[in-house]
Design a protein around this motif. Structure first.
Motif, PDB file in Angstrom:
ATOM      1  N   SER A  62       0.829  -1.208   0.000  1.00  0.00           N
ATOM      2  CA  SER A  62       0.000   0.000   0.000  1.00  0.00           C
ATOM      3  C   SER A  62       0.864   1.260   0.000  1.00  0.00           C
ATOM      4  CB  SER A  62      -0.958   0.001   1.197  1.00  0.00           C
ATOM      5  OG  SER A  62      -0.247   0.015   2.425  1.00  0.00           O
ATOM      6  N   GLY A  81      -3.187  -1.594  -3.728  1.00  0.00           N
ATOM      7  CA  GLY A  81      -2.399  -2.001  -2.566  1.00  0.00           C
ATOM      8  C   GLY A  81      -3.228  -2.275  -1.338  1.00  0.00           C
ATOM      9  N   LEU A  82      -4.535  -2.412  -1.512  1.00  0.00           N
ATOM     10  CA  LEU A  82      -5.459  -2.623  -0.391  1.00  0.00           C
ATOM     11  C   LEU A  82      -6.600  -3.535  -0.815  1.00  0.00           C
ATOM     12  CD1 LEU A  82      -5.617   1.126   0.689  1.00  0.00           C
ATOM     13  CD2 LEU A  82      -4.634  -0.704   2.104  1.00  0.00           C
ATOM     14  N   HIS A 109      -5.157  -4.891   4.515  1.00  0.00           N
ATOM     15  CA  HIS A 109      -4.145  -5.707   3.836  1.00  0.00           C
ATOM     16  C   HIS A 109      -3.388  -6.483   4.899  1.00  0.00           C
ATOM     17  CE1 HIS A 109      -1.443  -7.072   0.665  1.00  0.00           C
ATOM     18  NE2 HIS A 109      -2.199  -6.407  -0.203  1.00  0.00           N
TER      19      HIS A 109
END
Length: 478
Positions: free
Chosen positions: A67, A314-315, A329
Motif C-alpha cells: 500500500s 495495494g489494499l 491488507h
C-alpha cells in the motif's frame, strides 16, 4: 461496560490462539479518529529475556508495504510525473513477456491491482537468496522449496526484469481480466518510482510518507535502527526433532529488488499513524499526504478477488463488512504475520503485528474489531450454506495444483468428503457453489475457486489470492 466485557472475552480468545499457534509475541492496537484507544501486547518480543511488546515494538509488516508503494505512485501522479494508465513499458522498456500485444496494454494500474496477467513466479525466493543462504532457519519456512534450476540471486530491478523475460509462461489472461497476486508487479512498481522520482524507492518512501506521517520507528533495513532496542526477535517453527517447537531465528530476510513488495518494518503506533491516510481522506497530523481523490482511487473496488471482496490499489476492499466498508491488507514472511484494517466510515483503524509466520493475524484483527464494536467476539460478517456437489464433478476437481511460486495444494476425497491438503495438513472444505469452496485454515476462513475453461473443464485453482494450474489428477489419499 459491554465493551470492557467484550475486550476481556477478546483477550481470553487471543490468549488461546496464541497458545494454540505458539505465537511468541503479538501487538494489537485500535485507534478511533486517529487516537489509540486500545493496545495490548500478548507474549513477548523476546521470549528468552521476557521483554514485553509495546506500541513502539518494531515488527515486519510484509505485504502491507504494497500500500505504501501505491501511495507513492499516486503522489507521483498528483505531481504530474506519471499516470496510472500509462503503459508499464513507457518506464520499463526492459520489461518483457511472450505476448507482445498484451505487453503494450499492461499499465501501472494493472500492476497495482494484480491484474496484469502475470502468473505467480519464483523470483521472490531468488531475490531473498542472500539472506536465506546465511540463515539456518530458512529450511523451516514452508512453501519455499522451488523445484527448478538454481538461479543466481536477483539483486537488482534489471536482473528481475531479465528473470521474468527468461521465463516461459503464458499470461493468465488479457490485462484487467484476471486477478492473481503478483509480488513481481509490485517490485517493478518500485522500479517505476525510482526512475520517475530520481530517488531510491526506500528514500522516496522515507521522504514522502514515513517522515511527514511522523513514523519515526519505520525502516526497511534493520541496521537503520542503530541503538534502538525495542525490536522483536524473529522466530521460526522447527519440527526437526519430531515435535513442533518455536526457536529464535534472528536473521531478517531482505530482498533489495523486491522491497516495494513487502520489506518495511514498523510498529503498532506508526502503522496507526499511516492508517490516517485512508481514515482521514489523505491528511495525517495536519499534513496532506494524498489528495482526497487519490485516496478514493486507492480504496475503490477495482477488481474482484473473492465473492464480496475486491482489490483497490495495494489494499483489499470489502464493501459490506457488518454494513460498512473494510479497507485492509495483510502481510506474511519469515517471522511476520501482520494485518492492517481500517473502517473509514466508522473512523476506526486497527493493526496486529506478530513475530511468527503463518499465524492468524487477520483473525485476531477481526476479533478485536468485534470487541470494539460491541459484537459477540466470534461474530462473522459472512455466512455460507453448503452446496451439494455431484460425485462426478468432485472427481474432476481431485488432483494436485502447483504454482511456480512454490505453493502446492491437493484436493482429495477422504471418507466420501472433499479435503484440501496444504503443507501436509488436511483441511476440511465445504463447497458453497459449483466451483467455489471455503477452507478453514489457521482459524480463518479462506474462499477458493476452481478455475474452468470454456468447456467447463477444471484447469487450475484460485487460492490464497493466486491462480495456479492443476499439475496432476492423482489421488493422494485413498
Amino acid at each position: 461496560m459491554k465493551k470492557a466485557e467484550n475486550f476481556k472475552a477478546f483477550e481470553e480468545t487471543v490468549q488461546k490462539l496464541t497458545e494454540k499457534h505458539m505465537i511468541p509475541g503479538t501487538s494489537v492496537a485500535i485507534a478511533q479518529e486517529g487516537e489509540i484507544v486500545y493496545h495490548k501486547g500478548f507474549g513477548f518480543r523476546n521470549v528468552e529475556d521476557a521483554l514485553p511488546v509495546t506500541e513502539d515494538t518494531v515488527f515486519g509488516i510484509g505485504s502491507i508495504t504494497k500500500s505504501y508503494s501505491c501511495v507513492a505512485i499516486m503522489q507521483l501522479q498528483e505531481a504530474g510525473k506519471l499516470n496510472v494508465h500509462d503503459p508499464v513499458i513507457k518506464y520499463l522498456p526492459e520489461f518483457n513477456v511472450n505476448n507482445k500485444e498484451a505487453l503494450k496494454q499492461i499499465t501501472i494500474h494493472h500492476f497495482m491491482t494484480h491484474s496484469s496477467g502475470l502468473p505467480p513466479m519464483s523470483s521472490l525466493v531468488y531475490a531473498m537468496k542472500r539472506s536465506m543462504d546465511i540463515d539456518p532457519s530458512a529450511q523451516n519456512y514452508p512453501g519455499l522449496k522451488i523445484e527448478q534450476e538454481n538461479y543466481e540471486p536477483i539483486d537488482t530491478y534489471e536482473q528481475l526484469m531479465q528473470f521474468i523475460a527468461d521465463q516461459d509462461f503464458e499470461l493468465l489472461g488479457d490485462p484487467d481480466t484476471q486477478f492473481s497476486y503478483s509480488n513481481d508487479a509490485y517490485a517493478l512498481l518500485g522500479t517505476i518510482i525510482e526512475r520517475v522520482s530520481g530517488k531510491s524507492y526506500e528514500q522516496y518512501v522515507y521522504d514522502h510518507i514515513l517522515s511527514p506521517c511522523g513514523m519515526k520507528y519505520s525502516c526497511f533495513m534493520i541496521e537503520e535502527y542503530g541503538d534502538y532496542e525495542n525490536i522483536t526477535t524473529c522466530y521460526a517453527e522447527d519440527s526437526s526433532e519430531g515435535t513442533k517447537r518455536i526457536i529464535p531465528a534472528p536473521i531478517w530476510w531482505d530482498a533489495p529488488s523486491m522491497r516495494a513488495a513487502g520489506f518495511l518494518k514498523s510498529t503498532a503506533g506508526d502503522m496507526l499513524r499511516y492508517a490516517e491516510i485512508f481514515r482521514n481522506a489523505g491528511v495525517v497530523n495536519g499534513k496532506r499526504i494524498l489528495s482526497e481523490e487519490s485516496v478514493k482511487e486507492m480504496v475503490k473496488p477495482h477488481i474482484q478477488t473473492q465473492p464480496g471482496r475486491f482489490y483497490g490499489y495495494g489494499l483489499m476492499i470489502t464493501p459490506d463488512y457488518f454494513g460498512t466498508t473494510l479497507v485492509e491488507h495483510g502481510g506474511g514472511l519469515k517471522a511476520i504475520s501482520a494485518q492492517l484494517s481500517i473502517l473509514p466510515e466508522k473512523g476506526v483503524s486497527g493493526v496486529v503485528l506478530t513475530n511468527l509466520a503463518g499465524v492468524p493475524a487477520a483473525r485476531v484483527m477481526q476479533l478485536a474489531f468485534n470487541a470494539y464494536a460491541g459484537r459477540e467476539v466470534e461474530a462473522s460478517h459472512i455466512s455460507f450454506e453448503e452446496y451439494e456437489i455431484g460425485e462426478e464433478r468432485l472427481e474432476q476437481y481431485q488432483g494436485e495444483y502447483e504454482s511456480n511460486e512454490g505453493m502446492k495444494v491437493s484436493i482429495v476425497i477422504k471418507d466420501g468428503k472433499p479435503v484440501l491438503i496444504s503443507q501436509k495438513a488436511e483441511i476440511p472444505i465445504m463447497f458453497v457453489k459449483e466451483n467455489a469452496f471455503i477452507a478453514y485454515v489457521n482459524d480463518s476462513t479462506e474462499i477458493a475457486e476452481i478455475l474452468v475453461d470454456d468447456n467447463n473443464e477444471p484447469w487450475g485453482i484460485s487460492y490464497h489470492f493466486r491462480q495456479f494450474p492443476k499439475v496432476s489428477t492423482k489421488q493422494v489419499v485413498k
